[in-house]
Design a protein around this motif. Structure first.
Motif, short mmCIF file in Angstrom:
data_model
loop_
_atom_site.label_atom_id
_atom_site.label_comp_id
_atom_site.label_asym_id
_atom_site.label_seq_id
_atom_site.Cartn_x
_atom_site.Cartn_y
_atom_site.Cartn_z
N ALA A 16 2.50 -7.21 -12.53
CA ALA A 16 3.11 -6.80 -11.23
C ALA A 16 2.11 -7.47 -10.19
O ALA A 16 2.68 -7.79 -8.91
CB ALA A 16 2.79 -5.20 -10.95
N ALA A 17 0.92 -7.60 -10.26
CA ALA A 17 -0.09 -8.37 -9.19
C ALA A 17 0.69 -9.89 -9.07
O ALA A 17 0.79 -10.27 -7.86
CB ALA A 17 -1.33 -8.19 -9.62
N LEU A 77 -3.44 6.41 -9.58
CA LEU A 77 -2.18 6.78 -9.40
C LEU A 77 -1.81 7.06 -7.80
O LEU A 77 -0.75 6.46 -7.54
CB LEU A 77 -1.90 8.26 -10.03
CG LEU A 77 -0.53 8.91 -9.72
CD1 LEU A 77 0.52 7.99 -10.40
CD2 LEU A 77 -0.36 10.30 -10.35
N LEU A 78 -2.74 7.31 -7.15
CA LEU A 78 -2.38 7.44 -5.70
C LEU A 78 -2.25 6.10 -5.13
O LEU A 78 -1.51 5.97 -3.86
CB LEU A 78 -3.50 8.20 -4.98
CG LEU A 78 -3.55 9.86 -5.62
CD1 LEU A 78 -4.63 10.46 -4.61
CD2 LEU A 78 -2.30 10.34 -4.75
N LEU A 79 -3.09 5.02 -5.62
CA LEU A 79 -2.97 3.80 -4.99
C LEU A 79 -1.44 3.24 -4.88
O LEU A 79 -0.89 2.78 -4.00
CB LEU A 79 -3.98 2.78 -5.71
CG LEU A 79 -5.33 2.90 -5.20
CD1 LEU A 79 -6.16 1.94 -6.15
CD2 LEU A 79 -5.68 2.59 -3.91
N PRO A 80 -0.83 3.05 -6.05
CA PRO A 80 0.44 2.53 -5.98
C PRO A 80 1.43 3.33 -5.27
O PRO A 80 2.27 2.99 -4.72
CB PRO A 80 1.03 2.16 -7.54
CG PRO A 80 -0.07 2.96 -8.30
CD PRO A 80 -1.22 3.25 -7.55
N LEU A 81 1.41 4.86 -5.32
CA LEU A 81 2.12 5.55 -4.52
C LEU A 81 2.11 5.25 -3.10
O LEU A 81 2.93 5.36 -2.27
CB LEU A 81 1.99 6.93 -4.90
CG LEU A 81 2.35 7.26 -6.36
CD1 LEU A 81 1.96 8.86 -6.63
CD2 LEU A 81 3.67 7.14 -6.69
N GLY A 82 0.94 5.35 -2.45
CA GLY A 82 0.46 5.06 -1.31
C GLY A 82 0.74 3.73 -0.61
O GLY A 82 1.53 3.50 0.35
N ALA A 83 0.58 2.78 -1.56
CA ALA A 83 1.10 1.23 -1.17
C ALA A 83 2.39 1.13 -1.17
O ALA A 83 3.29 0.36 -0.49
CB ALA A 83 0.33 0.12 -1.91
N LEU A 99 0.34 -4.55 -2.11
CA LEU A 99 0.92 -4.44 -3.30
C LEU A 99 0.10 -5.03 -4.45
O LEU A 99 -0.26 -4.53 -5.58
CB LEU A 99 2.34 -4.61 -3.62
CG LEU A 99 3.18 -3.54 -2.76
CD1 LEU A 99 4.64 -3.90 -2.92
CD2 LEU A 99 2.97 -2.08 -3.05
N ALA A 100 0.07 -6.37 -4.33
CA ALA A 100 -0.92 -7.24 -5.32
C ALA A 100 -2.15 -6.77 -5.49
O ALA A 100 -2.75 -6.52 -6.52
CB ALA A 100 -0.64 -8.60 -4.96
N VAL A 101 -2.79 -6.76 -4.29
CA VAL A 101 -4.25 -6.23 -4.44
C VAL A 101 -4.38 -4.64 -4.96
O VAL A 101 -5.16 -4.51 -5.93
CB VAL A 101 -4.94 -6.07 -3.08
CG1 VAL A 101 -6.12 -5.35 -3.17
CG2 VAL A 101 -4.83 -7.64 -2.68
N VAL A 102 -3.27 -3.82 -4.69
CA VAL A 102 -3.44 -2.61 -5.49
C VAL A 102 -3.06 -2.66 -7.03
O VAL A 102 -3.96 -2.01 -7.71
CB VAL A 102 -2.24 -1.67 -4.79
CG1 VAL A 102 -1.93 -0.51 -5.74
CG2 VAL A 102 -2.57 -1.21 -3.46
N HIS A 103 -2.18 -3.43 -7.29
CA HIS A 103 -2.14 -3.47 -8.84
C HIS A 103 -3.37 -4.25 -9.50
O HIS A 103 -3.59 -3.75 -10.81
CB HIS A 103 -0.77 -4.56 -8.99
CG HIS A 103 0.53 -3.94 -8.78
ND1 HIS A 103 0.79 -2.53 -8.90
CD2 HIS A 103 1.42 -4.47 -7.94
CE1 HIS A 103 1.82 -2.28 -8.51
NE2 HIS A 103 2.34 -3.46 -7.81
N LEU A 104 -4.16 -5.18 -8.94
CA LEU A 104 -5.27 -5.59 -9.30
C LEU A 104 -6.36 -4.38 -9.36
O LEU A 104 -6.92 -4.58 -10.44
CB LEU A 104 -5.72 -6.82 -8.43
CG LEU A 104 -5.17 -8.28 -8.63
CD1 LEU A 104 -5.78 -9.24 -7.48
CD2 LEU A 104 -5.32 -8.68 -9.97
N SER A 105 -6.43 -3.59 -8.54
CA SER A 105 -7.24 -2.73 -8.43
C SER A 105 -6.93 -1.38 -9.71
O SER A 105 -7.70 -0.81 -10.22
CB SER A 105 -7.05 -1.73 -7.39
OG SER A 105 -7.50 -2.75 -5.92
#
Length: 118
Positions: A16-17, A77-83, A99-105
């Protein structure tokens, strides 16, 4: 935590990233593919929460600190929901980069959860 499932979450988050990074480099706004990838990662993390609740009852208890594990899982879980919510509001190419940075995280946090559990 099931090791193969954790690895699957990491692989999907990294894919996804890459997808979101490619869309950002192509200067595109968030679309069905990037938002769908974010939804898939979020759903995998929801399933991870269910697995993490059931696993101790099946004899698969965490070795490390359970509080640290759960904090990683909830924040992951909160990271992709918020992003994802932000990408729906901010329809620029920069949202795909976020979104890419969130997926890496999420991939890094899932790896850390694997280390804590085993």
């Amino acid at each position: 935590m099931i090791a193969w499932y954790g690895v699957a979450v990491i692989v999907v988050a990294l894919a996804a990233a890459v997808l979101c990074s490619a869309e950002a480099l192509r200067r595109r706004s968030p679309n069905d593919f990037t938002m769908g990838a974010t939804l898939v990662v979020a759903l995998l993390l929801v399933a991870q929460i269910v697995v993490s609740i059931v696993a101790p009852f099946a004899g698969n208890e965490p070795v490390g600190d359970p509080l640290e594990f759960w904090m990683y899982l909830v924040v992951a879980l909160l990271l992709p929901l918020g992003a994802g919510f932000w990408a729906l509001i901010d329809r620029t190419r920069w949202a795909n980069l976020v979104l890419a940075v969130v997926h890496l995280s999420v991939a890094v946090m899932t790896y850390r959860m694997l280390v804590i559990w085993d």
